[in-house]
Design a protein around this motif. Sequence first.
Motif, PDB file in Angstrom:
ATOM      1  N   HIS A 205     106.672  46.420  -5.527  1.00  0.00           N
ATOM      2  CA  HIS A 205     107.202  45.056  -5.543  1.00  0.00           C
ATOM      3  C   HIS A 205     108.695  45.162  -5.867  1.00  0.00           C
ATOM      4  N   CYS A 240     109.537  37.896  -5.801  1.00  0.00           N
ATOM      5  CA  CYS A 240     109.253  39.297  -5.498  1.00  0.00           C
ATOM      6  C   CYS A 240     109.958  39.595  -4.176  1.00  0.00           C
ATOM      7  N   CYS A 244     104.617  42.928  -0.374  1.00  0.00           N
ATOM      8  CA  CYS A 244     103.612  43.607  -1.196  1.00  0.00           C
ATOM      9  C   CYS A 244     102.196  43.157  -0.903  1.00  0.00           C
TER      10      CYS A 244
HETATM   11 CU   LIG Z   1     105.261  41.647  -4.851  1.00  0.00          CU
END
Ligand SMILES: [Cu+2]
Length: 300
Positions: A205, A240, A244
Motif C-alpha cells: 500500500h 492509499c 492494493c
Molecule cells: Cu492500499
Amino acid sequence: MGRNVVINRASAVWAALLCLFCVSTAHADQPRPWQMDLQAPASPIMHQILWFEHYTLWFIIPVTLLVLVLLIVVGVKFRASRNPVASRTSHNTVIEIVWTVAPVLILFFLAIPSFNLLTNQLELPDADMTVKATATQWQWNYEYEGAANPVAFDSYMLKDQDRAAAGKVDLGRYPRLLAVDNELVLPINKTVRVLVTAAPTDVIHAFAMPAFGVKIDAVPGRLNETWFKADKEGMFYGQCSELCGKDHSFMPIAIRVVSQEKYDAWFAQAATDLTGANKALMASTDGPAGNLAVAANDIK
Ligand SMILES: [Cu+2]
C-alpha cells in the motif's frame, strides 16, 4: 451610465466567482472537484514542494514557448513553396555548443533545489514523536510509539450509514470516501516521524498526505519512514496510493491536527476510551466555538 452598469455587472460576476472559489476552498485540505493545482501546503516540506513547482515553471514555460516559436518560424519561413531547395547543412559548431550547454545549465539550476528538497524529505530531523502506520487490505492501523500507555487503533473509511452515530454528518468536514471512523490525531508544530509498513501477509500500500507533501510505500516486512510537521490545525485527507486490491479506493487516511493541549487531553483519554476521546475532541474542535476546520482550511 451604461458603462457603469456593465462594470457593476462585471464586478458582480467576479464577486460570484470569488464566492464560488471561497466555498470550494472552505475545506481545502482534500481533493476538490475540477482541482487543477496542488492542495494547500500545511507542512514545511509541502511549502518547499510548492516553491519548487513554481520555480520549475520559470524554466518550463520559456522553454515551451521558445520551442513553439521556433517551430512556427521554421514552418512558415522554410515551407516548401517559399524555400523549394532545402539546406544541406549537416553541422554547425555554434548550434551544437548552444544546444548542449543550454540544457546542461537548465538541468543544473533545476538539480540544485531538487536535490535540496529530496535531502530535506529524506533526512529525518529529530522527531518529537513517532507514529506507526500499518496498512492492511483495506484499512490503516495507527500506533503511537514510546508512550507509557500506548494508543493504537484501526482506522476504517466512514460508511454513510454510520455518519449520524459518529456525529460526522457534515460532508464538508467529513467528505464521502475520505472521512474515517478514527482519525490519526496529532499536535500542531511537532515533528512527527511516521513508520510505514503493511501487515506481514498483506500487499503493498502507500501512505500519502498531499497537504504535508508525504507519500511513501507501505511494504510487508519492511519499515519505511518519513516525517512531517503540520503547521496548520484542521482535518487533512489522503488516500492509499498504491493499487492494493478491490477496496483500494476505500482506505482513506485522515489526520486531525490540533493544539498540543487538545492533543494531550485526547491522548490521555484515548488509551482507555478511544470513542470517548474522539467525541470530546470533536466537541472542542468541530463546534462553532472551536471552528477548527474552517480556520485551518481558510487558505490563499
Ligand atoms: Cu492500499
